[in-house]
Design an enzyme around this catalytic site. Structure first.
Site, short mmCIF file in Angstrom:
data_model
loop_
_atom_site.label_atom_id
_atom_site.label_comp_id
_atom_site.label_asym_id
_atom_site.label_seq_id
_atom_site.Cartn_x
_atom_site.Cartn_y
_atom_site.Cartn_z
N LYS A 1 -2.47 -2.15 7.92
CA LYS A 1 -3.60 -1.56 8.62
C LYS A 1 -3.76 -2.18 10.00
O LYS A 1 -3.50 -3.37 10.19
CB LYS A 1 -4.88 -1.76 7.80
CG LYS A 1 -4.94 -0.91 6.53
CD LYS A 1 -6.27 -1.07 5.83
CE LYS A 1 -6.38 -0.15 4.62
NZ LYS A 1 -7.69 -0.29 3.95
N ARG B 1 0.85 -1.18 0.00
CA ARG B 1 0.00 0.00 0.00
C ARG B 1 0.89 1.24 0.00
O ARG B 1 2.07 1.20 0.38
CB ARG B 1 -0.90 0.03 1.23
CG ARG B 1 -1.88 -1.14 1.35
CD ARG B 1 -2.73 -1.00 2.60
NE ARG B 1 -3.72 -2.06 2.75
CZ ARG B 1 -3.54 -3.18 3.43
NH1 ARG B 1 -2.37 -3.39 4.05
NH2 ARG B 1 -4.49 -4.09 3.52
N HIS C 1 -4.76 -8.57 3.49
CA HIS C 1 -6.21 -8.46 3.66
C HIS C 1 -6.64 -9.31 4.85
O HIS C 1 -6.30 -10.48 4.94
CB HIS C 1 -6.95 -8.94 2.41
CG HIS C 1 -6.85 -8.01 1.26
ND1 HIS C 1 -7.09 -8.41 -0.05
CD2 HIS C 1 -6.54 -6.69 1.19
CE1 HIS C 1 -6.94 -7.38 -0.86
NE2 HIS C 1 -6.61 -6.33 -0.14
N HIS D 1 -1.85 2.40 -6.23
CA HIS D 1 -2.77 1.28 -6.03
C HIS D 1 -2.96 0.48 -7.31
O HIS D 1 -3.30 -0.71 -7.26
CB HIS D 1 -4.11 1.78 -5.48
CG HIS D 1 -4.56 1.02 -4.28
ND1 HIS D 1 -3.82 0.95 -3.12
CD2 HIS D 1 -5.67 0.26 -4.05
CE1 HIS D 1 -4.46 0.20 -2.23
NE2 HIS D 1 -5.57 -0.24 -2.77
N ARG E 1 -0.34 -2.07 -7.14
CA ARG E 1 -0.74 -3.10 -6.16
C ARG E 1 -1.79 -4.03 -6.77
O ARG E 1 -1.71 -5.26 -6.62
CB ARG E 1 -1.28 -2.41 -4.91
CG ARG E 1 -1.83 -3.35 -3.83
CD ARG E 1 -2.14 -2.54 -2.58
NE ARG E 1 -3.08 -3.16 -1.66
CZ ARG E 1 -2.75 -4.02 -0.69
NH1 ARG E 1 -1.48 -4.36 -0.53
NH2 ARG E 1 -3.67 -4.52 0.10
N TYR F 1 -10.20 -10.00 -7.17
CA TYR F 1 -9.22 -10.29 -8.21
C TYR F 1 -9.56 -11.55 -8.99
O TYR F 1 -9.05 -11.75 -10.10
CB TYR F 1 -7.82 -10.38 -7.60
CG TYR F 1 -7.38 -9.07 -7.00
CD1 TYR F 1 -7.04 -7.99 -7.81
CD2 TYR F 1 -7.33 -8.90 -5.61
CE1 TYR F 1 -6.67 -6.78 -7.26
CE2 TYR F 1 -6.96 -7.69 -5.06
CZ TYR F 1 -6.63 -6.63 -5.88
OH TYR F 1 -6.28 -5.42 -5.34
#
Length: 316
Positions: free
Chosen positions: A186, A162, A282, A256, A259, A291
């Site tokens: 995150k 990210r 994730h 992004h 990514r 995806y």
């Protein structure tokens, strides 16, 4: 933060509770400034509507009122996606108020926004990535900052980082000859990600220039700006856009997108959704599953092109 509550002269009970919630997210949950800004923006919109309806406390706001306000905002052009995010903010806020004993129920619990299709992420194909990263115009030759930019691009595509993760990287995050990097994602969740050979070469090349920019207060930041400070996320975005434009890319390139391209290409080659989930950091595999739709689009295009019964008959 935009629409900062602390700058608002109003000192109502509505605002006090909202300020306390934002502080809770900032200091206890350690959410990013971007996330805090989104919560602040959504809940300030609701607070202003509540004040206009003469609601002086959050406990008197009803589900019926919230539904009515959602309808108003939808008619004013607020997208279904934005409404869904606003409802999510409201639910989280009222959960906090319940825990604090400020309210007795959660009026946002059953709210629903109009359904909207989730847009597929935009990716580069392998040829486009190669065109960008092979530096066909020699932009990085003898230019420390463009050498840095190429290393940034390589690392984005190599490891699927990210934007904030890459900007925060320090030299000590890397190990085993820069072949792997420990990333703080995150909610302070750590993950170890491999670094490809092309990215390692680009980073080592950048490090020879980095020494020219290091200042006493530079710390151990991997990527530095011209004044010798850690490069900002906005600078990274602008530099990537400029690099891609000068490389003659037909589309605008942003972090992004690299990514997304990383994830799509890995999944296309391996079919291993769980591994892609781990690489991307994730927490929920449903986020990664988008995806698979990209992968199916690729397969469908190959099918339409190759299968003799899929081709449309030529018009006579």
């Amino acid at each position: 933060m935009s629409n900062s509550l602390s700058d608002n002269s109003n000192n109502s009970d509505l605002q006090k509770a909202l300020v306390a919630f934002i502080d809770y997210l900032r200091y206890e949950k350690q959410h990013s400034p971007h996330t805090l800004s989104a919560y602040n923006r959504d809940l300030t919109r609701v607070m202003q509507q509540a004040e206009a309806a003469n609601c002086s406390e959050w406990r008197v706001v009803t589900e019926k009122q919230l539904k009515y306000w959602l309808g108003l905002w939808h008619n004013d052009g607020l997208s279904s996606r934005s409404l869904q995010r606003l409802i999510s903010s409201l639910r989280r806020f009222y959960q906090y108020l319940l825990a604090q004993g400020v309210v007795a129920n959660n009026p946002a619990k059953l709210l629903r926004a109009p359904k909207t299709g989730r847009p597929l992420p935009v990716t580069l194909d392998a040829d486009q990535v190669n065109h960008l990263l092979d530096d066909p115009y020699g932009q990085a030759d003898g230019d420390p900052l463009k050498c840095r930019d190429l290393a940034i691009l390589e690392l984005f595509y190599s490891s699927g980082l990210r934007l904030a993760e890459l900007a925060a990287l320090n030299l000590e995050n890397f190990s085993d000859g820069f072949s792997q990097v420990r990333v703080l994602g995150k909610r302070n969740k750590e993950r170890l990600v491999p670094v490809g050979s092309k990215a390692r070469q680009a980073i080592q090349r950048w490090l020879s220039y980095r020494d020219l920019l290091v200042k006493s207060d530079s710390g151990s930041a991997l990527f530095l700006s011209k004044p010798g400070q850690r490069i900002s996320t906005r600078q990274i975005q602008n530099r990537i856009k400029q690099f891609a434009r000068e490389a003659g890319m037909p589309v605008g390139v942003h972090p992004h997108m690299l990514r997304h391209s990383f994830a799509s290409h890995i999944l296309e080659s391996s079919g291993d959704l769980r591994s892609v989930q781990e690489l991307l950091g994730h927490s929920d595999i449903s986020t990664t599953q988008i995806y698979t739709h990209l992968d199916f689009q690729h397969l469908a295009a190959v099918y339409d092109k190759a299968h003799p019964r899929a081709k449309k008959k030529r018009e006579e």
